[in-house]
Scaffold this active site. Structure first.
Site, PDB file in Angstrom:
ATOM      1  N   GLY A   1      45.998  16.321  43.870  1.00  0.00           N
ATOM      2  CA  GLY A   1      45.093  16.877  44.876  1.00  0.00           C
ATOM      3  C   GLY A   1      43.734  17.201  44.278  1.00  0.00           C
TER       4      GLY A   1
ATOM      5  N   CYS B   1      44.801  33.556  40.158  1.00  0.00           N
ATOM      6  CA  CYS B   1      45.622  33.616  38.935  1.00  0.00           C
ATOM      7  C   CYS B   1      45.419  32.453  37.965  1.00  0.00           C
ATOM      8  CB  CYS B   1      47.092  33.740  39.312  1.00  0.00           C
ATOM      9  SG  CYS B   1      47.462  35.337  40.052  1.00  0.00           S
TER      10      CYS B   1
HETATM   11  P1  NAD Z   1      43.976  42.846  44.059  1.00  0.00           P
HETATM   12  O1  NAD Z   1      42.556  42.770  43.684  1.00  0.00           O
HETATM   13  O2  NAD Z   1      44.446  42.253  45.355  1.00  0.00           O
HETATM   14  O3  NAD Z   1      44.457  44.394  44.055  1.00  0.00           O
HETATM   15  C1  NAD Z   1      44.130  45.318  43.080  1.00  0.00           C
HETATM   16  C2  NAD Z   1      44.063  46.682  43.722  1.00  0.00           C
HETATM   17  O4  NAD Z   1      43.878  47.678  42.701  1.00  0.00           O
HETATM   18  C3  NAD Z   1      42.909  46.875  44.704  1.00  0.00           C
HETATM   19  O5  NAD Z   1      43.417  47.328  45.940  1.00  0.00           O
HETATM   20  C4  NAD Z   1      42.003  47.915  44.038  1.00  0.00           C
HETATM   21  O6  NAD Z   1      41.332  48.744  44.966  1.00  0.00           O
HETATM   22  C5  NAD Z   1      43.010  48.682  43.217  1.00  0.00           C
HETATM   23  N1  NAD Z   1      42.443  49.451  42.101  1.00  0.00           N
HETATM   24  C6  NAD Z   1      41.501  49.082  41.205  1.00  0.00           C
HETATM   25  N2  NAD Z   1      41.262  50.067  40.328  1.00  0.00           N
HETATM   26  C7  NAD Z   1      42.089  51.089  40.657  1.00  0.00           C
HETATM   27  C8  NAD Z   1      42.309  52.388  40.128  1.00  0.00           C
HETATM   28  N3  NAD Z   1      41.640  52.835  39.061  1.00  0.00           N
HETATM   29  N4  NAD Z   1      43.214  53.175  40.729  1.00  0.00           N
HETATM   30  C9  NAD Z   1      43.901  52.746  41.806  1.00  0.00           C
HETATM   31  N5  NAD Z   1      43.734  51.528  42.355  1.00  0.00           N
HETATM   32  C10 NAD Z   1      42.841  50.700  41.784  1.00  0.00           C
HETATM   33  O7  NAD Z   1      44.774  42.213  42.841  1.00  0.00           O
HETATM   34  P2  NAD Z   1      46.186  41.431  42.899  1.00  0.00           P
HETATM   35  O8  NAD Z   1      45.977  40.039  43.374  1.00  0.00           O
HETATM   36  O9  NAD Z   1      47.182  42.297  43.548  1.00  0.00           O
HETATM   37  O10 NAD Z   1      46.501  41.334  41.329  1.00  0.00           O
HETATM   38  C11 NAD Z   1      46.870  42.471  40.557  1.00  0.00           C
HETATM   39  C12 NAD Z   1      47.375  41.979  39.208  1.00  0.00           C
HETATM   40  O11 NAD Z   1      48.567  41.183  39.389  1.00  0.00           O
HETATM   41  C13 NAD Z   1      46.389  41.088  38.456  1.00  0.00           C
HETATM   42  O12 NAD Z   1      46.497  41.331  37.084  1.00  0.00           O
HETATM   43  C14 NAD Z   1      46.887  39.680  38.771  1.00  0.00           C
HETATM   44  O13 NAD Z   1      46.538  38.756  37.773  1.00  0.00           O
HETATM   45  C15 NAD Z   1      48.385  39.900  38.796  1.00  0.00           C
HETATM   46  N6  NAD Z   1      49.112  38.921  39.614  1.00  0.00           N
HETATM   47  C16 NAD Z   1      48.595  38.507  40.805  1.00  0.00           C
HETATM   48  C17 NAD Z   1      49.318  37.603  41.590  1.00  0.00           C
HETATM   49  C18 NAD Z   1      48.765  37.105  42.905  1.00  0.00           C
HETATM   50  O14 NAD Z   1      49.285  36.121  43.414  1.00  0.00           O
HETATM   51  N7  NAD Z   1      47.748  37.744  43.468  1.00  0.00           N
HETATM   52  C19 NAD Z   1      50.566  37.136  41.152  1.00  0.00           C
HETATM   53  C20 NAD Z   1      51.081  37.615  39.939  1.00  0.00           C
HETATM   54  C21 NAD Z   1      50.344  38.502  39.175  1.00  0.00           C
END
Ligand code: NAD
Length: 432
Positions: A259, A266
């Protein structure tokens, strides 16, 4: 689903994709969850039963567990930390300019935990973080609070946006990195209802497993995409190759669909982070440099094809179907669609876009609510996200409304025979 009764109290810090899903799935497994975020708008919306992002199946879980009082949301850091002994860190770890992971939010949460912890805590890092972060988080907490005992555990998350609920309920494996018997026992209790294999390892290995998993999947995608270019040259169908190699159990069928490349929050950041982790060790992970380079050039390869087939892009009218980086999500972070829109508009195209969920704020393109409006009068239709809606589209109707009958399938998902039957000129990637 799950078994109620164990009633472990859990705090999830960060209520984004991962934190909200983790919290609700822990509720499904019988636990009582508090979700904490610094963004009061998110907390307000979640408390009222409104999800601030799109993820199939999650709104229903949110309503159910709010009603049953298994989950609540707050911005009150002190109370939340004091009242919970298991604390998940689920904050974002975006890419720094040099490709490394930005850990500011993780350390800021660690500081908060250190400030308010009143008794033994298990701090569980679910955010994707470089090797050694568990020990740095330990240092940050200790610097705030040298008296209260705690352990830091690494428990990476492998869910996929678009099927996050299913993935979090049925993980292929649960990885727990810890050097503390007490913390491990509490984690086993937390995941007692889980039928998936458990990997108990060191925090560093757990951290590396996450990056290695995503990097390997990205490698499979870049491999098949580069091979698809060879297929284009040799008049061989890449889907036949994917099928032929994917049936070999040593290879497996997944992530072998050619694709326009991977995107999302990620893969791009995790590949870059692993490259920087290796560099910092003075080691060579050049294979991932190549994975990244192939991926970055794939949308351009696709557009070169478009340009060649329709005879230049200047003054052409183009319909772009799909903005999300994949179906089932409203996430456009690092989506190939953004690169494609930039390139099309800068080359003088007039662009109409459609996505079943995503609304874009781009003044240079026209967003259409109806897919038939998006394709009306265009010189070419570009399928960018393989939403089911596009697979089921009435292509005969589309043919009657376009100016020129060109369809470019950036995901190799449309039925070429059917499109040709309706009079389209069909181009996929690695599809003769
Ligand atoms: P996101 O940006 O959707 O959510 C992060 C949240 O953390 C936000 O709501 C933000 O307001 C909050 N936040 C930031 N600083 C803060 C603080 N000091 N206190 C409280 N809340 C705070 O991120 P996500 O997609 O959920 O990803 C989170 C982690 O998980 C990342 O490291 C990502 O790499 C990992 N991850 C993501 C996925 C995915 O598919 N999105 C899958 C596996 C792992």
């Amino acid at each position: 689903m799950g078994s109620r009764g164990s009633n472990v109290n859990v705090l999830v810090i960060g209520t984004g994709y991962v934190g909200t899903t983790t919290g609700l799935v822990l509720c499904e497994k019988g636990h009582i969850v508090t979700g904490l975020d610094i963004d009061d708008k998110k907390v307000e919306a979640l408390s009222a039963g409104r999800l601030h992002f799109y993820e199939k199946g999650l709104p229903e879980l949110l309503k159910k567990h709010l009603t049953e009082k298994n989950i609540s949301f707050t911005t009150d850091v002190k109370t939340a930390i004091e009242q919970n002994d298991l604390i998940f860190i689920c904050v974002g770890t975006p890419k720094n300019e040099d490709g490394s992971a930005n850990l500011n939010a993780v350390y800021s949460v660690a500081k908060m935990i250190g400030t308010y912890m009143n008794k033994y805590k298990v701090v569980i890092n679910k955010s994707t973080v470089p090797v050694g972060t568990a020990s740095k988080v330990t240092t940050v907490i200790e610097a705030e609070n040298g008296k209260v005992p705690f352990d830091v555990v690494s428990n990476p998350e492998f869910l996929r946006e678009g099927s996050a609920v299913y993935d979090a309920l049925h993980p292929d494996r649960v990885v727990i990195g810890s050097s503390s018997k007490k913390a491990l026992e509490m984690m086993r209790q937390l995941y007692a209802a889980e039928n998936s294999p458990f990997i108990e390892t060191t925090p560093s290995a757990a951290e590396l497993i996450k990056y290695a998993s995503n990097s390997f999947l990205a490698l499979k995608i870049s491999f098949i995409n580069q091979l698809a270019r060879l297929c284009d040259n040799m008049q061989v169908d890449i889907d036949e190759i994917s099928k032929g190699i994917g049936l070999d159990h040593r290879i497996g069928p997944h992530f072998l669909k050619a694709g326009i490349g991977y995107g999302g929050s990620c893969f791009p950041k995790d590949v870059s982070a692993l490259i920087t982790i290796a560099k910092a060790e003075g080691m060579d992970l050049s294979i991932l440099e190549e994975v990244k380079a192939i991926n970055q050039s794939q949308p351009f390869y696709f557009l070169e094809k478009v340009e060649k087939v329709i005879g230049g892009l200047d003054n052409k009218s183009i319909a772009v179907l799909g903005l999300a980086f994949k179906p089932g999500t409203d996430d456009t972070r690092e989506s190939p669609s953004l690169v494609i829109l930039d390139e099309l508009t800068s080359k003088g195209c007039s662009v109409k876009v459609h996505d079943p969920i995503v609304t874009l704020s781009n003044p240079y393109v026209k967003q259409c609510k109806d897919v038939l409006d998006a394709v009306a009068g265009v010189d070419a239709v570009l399928l960018i996200t393989d939403w089911e809606e596009y697979l089921k589209l009435d292509w005969e109707k589309v043919k009657s409304t376009v100016k020129q009958p060109y369809v470019f399938d950036g995901r190799n998902v449309l039925n070429k025979q059917e499109l040709v039957k309706f009079g389209f000129n069909y181009e996929g990637i690695g599809k003769p």
